[in-house]
Design a protein around this motif. Structure first.
Motif, PDB file in Angstrom:
ATOM      1  N   ALA A  38       0.729  -1.069  -0.064  1.00 27.91           N
ATOM      2  CA  ALA A  38      -0.154   0.122  -0.108  1.00 27.91           C
ATOM      3  C   ALA A  38       0.891   1.136   0.025  1.00 27.91           C
ATOM      4  CB  ALA A  38      -0.888  -0.038   1.011  1.00 27.91           C
ATOM      5  N   LEU A  39       1.874   1.217   0.778  1.00 26.48           N
ATOM      6  CA  LEU A  39       3.033   2.448   0.646  1.00 26.48           C
ATOM      7  C   LEU A  39       3.651   2.384  -0.384  1.00 26.48           C
ATOM      8  CD1 LEU A  39       4.167   2.125   4.597  1.00 26.48           C
ATOM      9  CD2 LEU A  39       2.623   3.793   3.844  1.00 26.48           C
ATOM     10  N   LYS A  40       4.027   1.555  -1.285  1.00 28.49           N
ATOM     11  CA  LYS A  40       4.596   1.522  -2.473  1.00 28.49           C
ATOM     12  C   LYS A  40       3.772   2.368  -3.617  1.00 28.49           C
ATOM     13  CE  LYS A  40       6.862  -1.962  -4.312  1.00 28.49           C
ATOM     14  NZ  LYS A  40       7.252  -3.300  -4.748  1.00 28.49           N
ATOM     15  N   GLU A  41       2.496   2.304  -3.353  1.00 22.67           N
ATOM     16  CA  GLU A  41       1.862   2.929  -4.387  1.00 22.67           C
ATOM     17  C   GLU A  41       1.821   4.576  -4.009  1.00 22.67           C
ATOM     18  OE1 GLU A  41      -2.116   1.377  -4.221  1.00 22.67           O
ATOM     19  OE2 GLU A  41      -1.422  -0.391  -4.704  1.00 22.67           O
ATOM     20  N   ILE A  42       2.164   4.800  -2.842  1.00 25.17           N
ATOM     21  CA  ILE A  42       1.865   6.356  -2.562  1.00 25.17           C
ATOM     22  C   ILE A  42       3.401   6.852  -2.460  1.00 25.17           C
ATOM     23  CG2 ILE A  42       1.079   7.911  -0.542  1.00 25.17           C
ATOM     24  CD1 ILE A  42      -0.731   5.625   0.305  1.00 25.17           C
ATOM     25  N   LEU A  43       4.409   6.247  -1.634  1.00 24.75           N
ATOM     26  CA  LEU A  43       5.644   6.982  -1.441  1.00 24.75           C
ATOM     27  C   LEU A  43       6.703   6.596  -2.390  1.00 24.75           C
ATOM     28  CD1 LEU A  43       5.896   5.868   2.341  1.00 24.75           C
ATOM     29  CD2 LEU A  43       4.922   8.071   1.450  1.00 24.75           C
ATOM     30  N   ARG A  48      11.592  11.975   2.479  1.00 21.94           N
ATOM     31  CA  ARG A  48      11.797  12.436   4.018  1.00 21.94           C
ATOM     32  C   ARG A  48      10.636  12.042   4.637  1.00 21.94           C
ATOM     33  NH1 ARG A  48      14.062  16.743   8.055  1.00 21.94           N
ATOM     34  NH2 ARG A  48      15.396  15.312   9.294  1.00 21.94           N
ATOM     35  N   VAL A  49      10.597  11.061   5.584  1.00 22.21           N
ATOM     36  CA  VAL A  49       9.430  10.543   6.099  1.00 22.21           C
ATOM     37  C   VAL A  49       9.352  10.480   7.641  1.00 22.21           C
ATOM     38  CG1 VAL A  49       7.533   8.815   6.441  1.00 22.21           C
ATOM     39  CG2 VAL A  49       8.957   9.223   4.180  1.00 22.21           C
ATOM     40  N   LEU A  61      10.768   0.350   9.745  1.00 18.29           N
ATOM     41  CA  LEU A  61      11.754  -0.631   9.013  1.00 18.29           C
ATOM     42  C   LEU A  61      11.017  -0.797   7.468  1.00 18.29           C
ATOM     43  CD1 LEU A  61      12.361  -3.554  11.623  1.00 18.29           C
ATOM     44  CD2 LEU A  61      13.799  -1.481  10.920  1.00 18.29           C
ATOM     45  N   ILE A  62       9.707  -0.806   7.483  1.00 13.48           N
ATOM     46  CA  ILE A  62       9.350  -0.730   6.031  1.00 13.48           C
ATOM     47  C   ILE A  62       9.689   0.209   5.252  1.00 13.48           C
ATOM     48  CG2 ILE A  62       7.017  -1.066   4.768  1.00 13.48           C
ATOM     49  CD1 ILE A  62       5.606  -2.609   7.022  1.00 13.48           C
ATOM     50  N   LEU A  63       9.518   1.486   5.826  1.00 11.75           N
ATOM     51  CA  LEU A  63       9.860   2.722   5.120  1.00 11.75           C
ATOM     52  C   LEU A  63      11.326   2.668   4.510  1.00 11.75           C
ATOM     53  CD1 LEU A  63       7.882   5.293   7.683  1.00 11.75           C
ATOM     54  CD2 LEU A  63       7.106   4.677   5.358  1.00 11.75           C
ATOM     55  N   ALA A  64      12.272   2.177   5.598  1.00 14.49           N
ATOM     56  CA  ALA A  64      13.447   2.101   5.211  1.00 14.49           C
ATOM     57  C   ALA A  64      13.623   1.075   4.159  1.00 14.49           C
ATOM     58  CB  ALA A  64      14.367   1.800   6.282  1.00 14.49           C
ATOM     59  N   GLU A  65      13.148   0.130   4.124  1.00 10.32           N
ATOM     60  CA  GLU A  65      13.150  -1.003   3.068  1.00 10.32           C
ATOM     61  C   GLU A  65      12.720  -0.131   1.860  1.00 10.32           C
ATOM     62  OE1 GLU A  65      11.396  -4.823   3.252  1.00 10.32           O
ATOM     63  OE2 GLU A  65      11.324  -4.889   5.255  1.00 10.32           O
ATOM     64  N   LEU A  66      11.554   0.686   1.740  1.00 11.34           N
ATOM     65  CA  LEU A  66      11.327   1.207   0.721  1.00 11.34           C
ATOM     66  C   LEU A  66      12.137   2.388   0.083  1.00 11.34           C
ATOM     67  CD1 LEU A  66       7.454   1.412   1.276  1.00 11.34           C
ATOM     68  CD2 LEU A  66       8.529   0.046  -0.276  1.00 11.34           C
ATOM     69  N   GLY A  67      13.230   2.652   0.829  1.00 13.32           N
ATOM     70  CA  GLY A  67      14.297   3.485   0.343  1.00 13.32           C
ATOM     71  C   GLY A  67      13.975   4.862   1.117  1.00 13.32           C
ATOM     72  N   LYS A  82      14.110  -1.013  21.139  1.00 14.27           N
ATOM     73  CA  LYS A  82      13.649  -2.158  20.481  1.00 14.27           C
ATOM     74  C   LYS A  82      14.030  -1.802  18.951  1.00 14.27           C
ATOM     75  CE  LYS A  82      13.023  -4.763  24.101  1.00 14.27           C
ATOM     76  NZ  LYS A  82      14.124  -5.689  24.187  1.00 14.27           N
ATOM     77  N   ALA A  83      13.288  -0.590  18.610  1.00  9.01           N
ATOM     78  CA  ALA A  83      13.251  -0.352  17.265  1.00  9.01           C
ATOM     79  C   ALA A  83      14.600   0.045  16.652  1.00  9.01           C
ATOM     80  CB  ALA A  83      12.350   0.887  17.058  1.00  9.01           C
ATOM     81  N   LYS A  84      15.588   0.683  17.664  1.00  8.59           N
ATOM     82  CA  LYS A  84      16.984   0.877  17.464  1.00  8.59           C
ATOM     83  C   LYS A  84      17.685  -0.462  16.967  1.00  8.59           C
ATOM     84  CE  LYS A  84      17.272   5.390  19.842  1.00  8.59           C
ATOM     85  NZ  LYS A  84      18.040   6.153  21.080  1.00  8.59           N
ATOM     86  N   GLU A  85      17.337  -1.627  17.822  1.00  2.00           N
ATOM     87  CA  GLU A  85      18.050  -2.769  17.768  1.00  2.00           C
ATOM     88  C   GLU A  85      17.769  -3.290  16.634  1.00  2.00           C
ATOM     89  OE1 GLU A  85      16.956  -5.138  21.177  1.00  2.00           O
ATOM     90  OE2 GLU A  85      17.911  -3.493  22.541  1.00  2.00           O
ATOM     91  N   LYS A  86      16.522  -3.204  16.083  1.00  2.43           N
ATOM     92  CA  LYS A  86      16.123  -4.041  14.877  1.00  2.43           C
ATOM     93  C   LYS A  86      16.834  -3.092  13.603  1.00  2.43           C
ATOM     94  CE  LYS A  86      11.494  -5.309  16.271  1.00  2.43           C
ATOM     95  NZ  LYS A  86      10.132  -5.094  16.449  1.00  2.43           N
ATOM     96  N   ALA A  87      16.863  -1.661  13.637  1.00  7.16           N
ATOM     97  CA  ALA A  87      17.530  -1.098  12.710  1.00  7.16           C
ATOM     98  C   ALA A  87      18.686  -1.428  12.489  1.00  7.16           C
ATOM     99  CB  ALA A  87      17.111   0.543  12.960  1.00  7.16           C
ATOM    100  N   GLU A  88      19.561  -1.423  13.458  1.00 12.15           N
ATOM    101  CA  GLU A  88      21.063  -1.647  13.547  1.00 12.15           C
ATOM    102  C   GLU A  88      21.301  -3.096  12.976  1.00 12.15           C
ATOM    103  OE1 GLU A  88      22.437  -1.138  17.597  1.00 12.15           O
ATOM    104  OE2 GLU A  88      22.191   1.167  17.431  1.00 12.15           O
ATOM    105  N   LYS A  89      20.469  -4.239  13.179  1.00 13.63           N
ATOM    106  CA  LYS A  89      20.612  -5.377  12.973  1.00 13.63           C
ATOM    107  C   LYS A  89      20.413  -5.363  11.371  1.00 13.63           C
ATOM    108  CE  LYS A  89      18.028  -9.969  13.091  1.00 13.63           C
ATOM    109  NZ  LYS A  89      16.876 -10.582  13.594  1.00 13.63           N
ATOM    110  N   PHE A  90      19.428  -4.799  10.759  1.00 10.37           N
ATOM    111  CA  PHE A  90      19.218  -4.723   9.387  1.00 10.37           C
ATOM    112  C   PHE A  90      19.913  -3.674   8.650  1.00 10.37           C
ATOM    113  CE2 PHE A  90      15.402  -6.717  10.847  1.00 10.37           C
ATOM    114  CZ  PHE A  90      15.294  -7.845  10.128  1.00 10.37           C
ATOM    115  N   GLY A  91      20.826  -2.768   9.342  1.00 10.41           N
ATOM    116  CA  GLY A  91      21.746  -1.990   8.645  1.00 10.41           C
ATOM    117  C   GLY A  91      20.933  -0.777   8.174  1.00 10.41           C
ATOM    118  N   TYR A  92      19.845  -0.329   8.708  1.00 10.12           N
ATOM    119  CA  TYR A  92      19.240   0.899   8.311  1.00 10.12           C
ATOM    120  C   TYR A  92      19.430   2.067   9.098  1.00 10.12           C
ATOM    121  CZ  TYR A  92      15.924  -2.445   5.877  1.00 10.12           C
ATOM    122  OH  TYR A  92      15.238  -3.413   5.190  1.00 10.12           O
ATOM    123  N   ASN A  93      19.744   3.196   8.417  1.00 13.15           N
ATOM    124  CA  ASN A  93      20.071   4.457   9.173  1.00 13.15           C
ATOM    125  C   ASN A  93      18.924   5.306   9.408  1.00 13.15           C
ATOM    126  OD1 ASN A  93      21.730   6.840   9.983  1.00 13.15           O
ATOM    127  ND2 ASN A  93      21.936   7.416   7.987  1.00 13.15           N
TER     128      ASN A  93
END
Length: 208
Positions: A38-43, A48-49, A61-67, A82-93
């Protein structure tokens, strides 16, 4: 009772087990795919989100996946950790900040889009929040809310009855009332249904 401190305390307590509660959908691959598509159709990439009430990072994490360039805020430090730990795990800035959703510190017209998932029901001042979120949106920016539609009169989970009575959308979004708020903030208003288990309403607004 200070409602903000109470709510912050409750979500700090929930942080350790939040992701293990199925109704929250954070571990559901089906919900993740539905939201992402759904977000791919809009963003678009590199938008910058701002992710309002990011919790343990499901939407961030979904937003970061979408670039997207993601800034994520929450009142609860424990949930955000918890969110920070996940972002670091997947390498998202992702930039994480402790902020009150009803009192944003960002400058006007900072973001291409503002999003949230299941946050409105926790806010005592919904109209104030929407005004603040609109303020930080660029012209033609998108406000995207993933919520549940109103089912009754009183929220009966997470918070005690005294607090629940102070939450205008405590048991889901009253769409008629929300549309009035959107118009007063110079926002367009449309909705769509997501193929998600429980939190399946997407409200899409654009800043005029």
């Amino acid at each position: 009772m200070d409602i903000k401190n109470y709510i912050k305390s409750r979500w700090n307590q929930h942080a350790e087990r939040y992701d293990k509660i199925p109704a929250h959908g954070v571990n559901s691959e089906k919900d993740k795919i539905a939201v992402k598509e759904a977000l791919k159709e809009i963003l678009k990439e590199k938008m910058r989100v701002l992710d309002i009430g990011c919790g343990t990072g499901f939407l961030s994490l979904i937003l970061a996946e979408l670039g997207c360039e993601v800034v994520a805020i929450d009142l609860s430090e424990n949930m955000m950790e918890k969110a920070k730990e996940k972002a670091e795990k997947f390498g998202y800035n992702i930039l994480f900040k402790v902020e009150d959703a009803e009192n944003l510190s960002f400058e006007d017209e900072t973001f291409d889009a503002v999003l949230e998932r299941h946050v409105l029901w926790t806010l005592p001042n919904v109209e104030r929040a929407i005004k603040k979120w609109t303020r930080v949106l660029k012209k033609r920016g998108k406000l995207i809310l993933i919520e549940s539609e109103k089912k009754g009169n009183t929220a009966n989970h997470h918070y005690d009855e005294e607090i629940a009575k102070k939450l205008p959308f405590g048991n889901g979004v009253d769409l008629e009332k929300f549309e009035e708020i959107a118009k007063s903030c110079n926002l367009t208003f449309t909705t769509k249904k997501l193929d998600c288990e429980k939190i399946n309403l997407m409200i899409i607004c654009e800043k005029l």
